[in-house]
Design a protein around this motif. Structure first.
Motif, PDB file in Angstrom:
ATOM      1  N   GLU A 382     -76.870   4.466  27.148  1.00  0.00           N
ATOM      2  CA  GLU A 382     -77.604   5.650  26.726  1.00  0.00           C
ATOM      3  C   GLU A 382     -79.006   5.361  26.212  1.00  0.00           C
ATOM      4  O   GLU A 382     -79.760   6.281  25.934  1.00  0.00           O
ATOM      5  N   THR A 383     -79.353   4.096  26.057  1.00  0.00           N
ATOM      6  CA  THR A 383     -80.709   3.753  25.627  1.00  0.00           C
ATOM      7  C   THR A 383     -81.329   2.836  26.664  1.00  0.00           C
ATOM      8  O   THR A 383     -80.624   2.169  27.445  1.00  0.00           O
ATOM      9  N   LEU A 384     -82.646   2.791  26.648  1.00  0.00           N
ATOM     10  CA  LEU A 384     -83.343   1.944  27.598  1.00  0.00           C
ATOM     11  C   LEU A 384     -82.988   0.477  27.371  1.00  0.00           C
ATOM     12  O   LEU A 384     -82.828  -0.286  28.320  1.00  0.00           O
ATOM     13  N   THR A 385     -82.827   0.091  26.119  1.00  0.00           N
ATOM     14  CA  THR A 385     -82.464  -1.300  25.811  1.00  0.00           C
ATOM     15  C   THR A 385     -81.099  -1.645  26.379  1.00  0.00           C
ATOM     16  O   THR A 385     -80.904  -2.701  26.991  1.00  0.00           O
ATOM     17  N   ALA A 386     -80.131  -0.747  26.163  1.00  0.00           N
ATOM     18  CA  ALA A 386     -78.787  -0.984  26.696  1.00  0.00           C
ATOM     19  C   ALA A 386     -78.802  -1.069  28.213  1.00  0.00           C
ATOM     20  O   ALA A 386     -78.118  -1.909  28.811  1.00  0.00           O
ATOM     21  N   LEU A 387     -79.590  -0.223  28.847  1.00  0.00           N
ATOM     22  CA  LEU A 387     -79.664  -0.224  30.308  1.00  0.00           C
ATOM     23  C   LEU A 387     -80.313  -1.511  30.808  1.00  0.00           C
ATOM     24  O   LEU A 387     -79.849  -2.119  31.779  1.00  0.00           O
ATOM     25  N   GLN A 388     -81.362  -1.954  30.138  1.00  0.00           N
ATOM     26  CA  GLN A 388     -82.058  -3.165  30.566  1.00  0.00           C
ATOM     27  C   GLN A 388     -81.203  -4.411  30.378  1.00  0.00           C
ATOM     28  O   GLN A 388     -81.317  -5.370  31.143  1.00  0.00           O
TER      29      GLN A 388
END
Length: 447
Positions: A382-388
């Motif tokens: 759900e966050t850009l950090t988690a996705l990256q």
């Protein structure tokens, strides 16, 4: 003294009578036992007399190493394997005797058996070592009856001594029907010497063969400037407003970061094709003849942009121009079966060679699918950090490491997954057969 001598003579007589009892006489039919050659020995079939004092049958012989072997059969079976042989032999003598319930044996009679090459011995008749991506591969075939082990080594640098040594890659039982074993080397060696040894079920070495100058193929991702995508039937849904089209196949976004950054779920930044996209060819022009290594098909990882009206729908686009196509469903457009071909012409009906494929049942449970992290509610980035930080999800089809070049790659999405929601049974919410692929990568042999 006379009494003692008398007692000694009496005991000798008793022992003599017992020795006479040890003779187990029985008339044996001529055809009660027969032998059939099998890999590594012979299978003997016997028919013990039904009305007799016979309790078991003994087979005595010498194996290929000269060791004495005793095999015992009884009424619990009608056959027994006489093993312990490697190379084919004829006329091996076997001494057969019957045993009664007092464990007394009959006089032995002779049986001559033939044997076939054992699996560890004949292994090399249908074994081949050849190039593979990052190393080498071993392909072998076997007879129906197998036994023993195979050990695969290569000549490399011993990490402890820093000297050239045989490095063990794998020890494995020889598999019925054969196998294909792939080995990626940690040591960067362009050309290798491969040593293969076999042993029998008792741990004795049977045979060894060495393959020299086995080339290891190394791959690299082909730059998008060297790729041209040919939409044979003009199926790509080109939509600037919702950000769908061919260009998004090669923009480097393998997880859906652009969609998450946009803050709008309807801006998909992805490739969508249809209707009727399954079973239709798409062609990639690599702009010159190359040795293809593999191809990857990525899809968007599940993130908070998949939430629509408080429900965990997939890629909800009800208000977008493409909403009628997506129908809040993403999973039922993801490929589950793909076939890939190599060719020298971009004619979709021309001559093509099948070089790889991928197949997964379209009704596979959601968490077991290759694309589980793209659609399952068990995963959410759900966050850009988690996705990256997450690993991308993709189908990877690796092609054979042959020195055969192609200029064109044709792929066909044969089928897409079924949507598992709303009912106990999967429902086909994509009867028009739309297909989505988020990113596409082609890898070829490094020059």
């Amino acid at each position: 003294m006379k009494f003692t001598l008398f007692l000694f003579i009496l005991l000798l007589a008793l022992f003599a009578c017992q020795d006479d009892d040890k003779v187990f006489d029985i008339e044996v039919p001529n055809d009660f036992v027969r032998a059939e050659a099998v890999p590594g020995g012979a299978m003997v079939y016997y028919n013990l007399p039904a009305k007799s004092d016979v309790f078991a049958i003994n087979f005595r012989y010498k194996d290929c190493r000269g060791n004495d072997v005793l095999k015992v059969g009884d009424y619990g079976s009608d056959s027994l394997l006489l093993d312990g042989f490697n190379e084919h032999q004829t006329g091996v003598p076997v001494f057969v005797s019957l045993v009664n319930r007092q464990n007394l044996e009959s006089d032995p009679f002779h049986l001559m058996i033939d044997t076939k090459d054992s699996a560890p011995y004949s292994f090399f008749d249908k074994a081949d070592v050849s190039s593979s991506w990052g190393g080498f591969q071993l392909i072998y075939d076997t007879p129906e009856q197998v036994s023993g082990m195979v050990h695969i080594f290569y000549l490399g640098t011993n990490p402890h001594t820093q000297q050239i040594d045989t490095i063990l890659m794998k020890s494995s039982p020889i598999v019925k029907g054969g196998d294909t074993l792939l080995f990626a080397l940690q040591q960067d060696r362009a050309v290798n010497t491969v040593v293969v040894r076999t042993e029998d079920h008792r741990g004795f070495r049977v045979k060894q063969q060495i393959w020299e100058d086995v080339e290891a193929y190394f791959s690299e991702k082909l730059d998008t400037s060297n790729l041209k995508f040919i939409d044979v039937h003009n199926l790509s849904v080109e939509n600037d407003e919702d950000k769908s089209g061919i260009k998004y196949l090669f923009d480097g976004d393998t997880k859906g970061e652009q969609r998450l950054k946009s803050g709008k779920g309807e801006l998909v930044h992805t490739f969508l094709a249809g209707p009727g996209a399954t079973g239709k060819p798409f062609i990639i022009d690599m702009k010159k003849e190359r040795v293809p290594a593999k191809i990857r098909f990525y899809n968007i990882l599940n993130n908070n942009m998949l939430r629509v009206k408080g429900l965990q729908y997939q890629t909800g686009l009800p208000q977008s121009p493409l909403g009628g196509i997506w129908l809040s469903h993403y999973e039922d457009k993801i490929p589950c079966e793909v076939t890939v071909y190599g060719g020298h012409s971009d004619d979709p009906k021309g001559e093509w060679t099948k070089i790889g494929s991928f197949s997964e049942d379209r009704t596979t449970s959601q968490n077991e699918r290759w694309a589980a992290r793209c659609t399952s509610v068990s995963y959410s980035y759900e966050t850009l950090t988690a996705l990256q930080e997450a690993d991308p999800a993709y189908i990877e089809i690796i092609f054979p490491a042959f020195p055969i070049t192609y200029r064109y790659i044709k792929f066909v999405v044969e089928e897409v997954f079924l949507q598992p929601y709303y009912n106990q049974n999967p429902v086909d919410y994509n009867p028009s057969k739309y297909v989505t692929i988020h990113e596409l990568e082609v890898y070829t042999k490094k020059d």
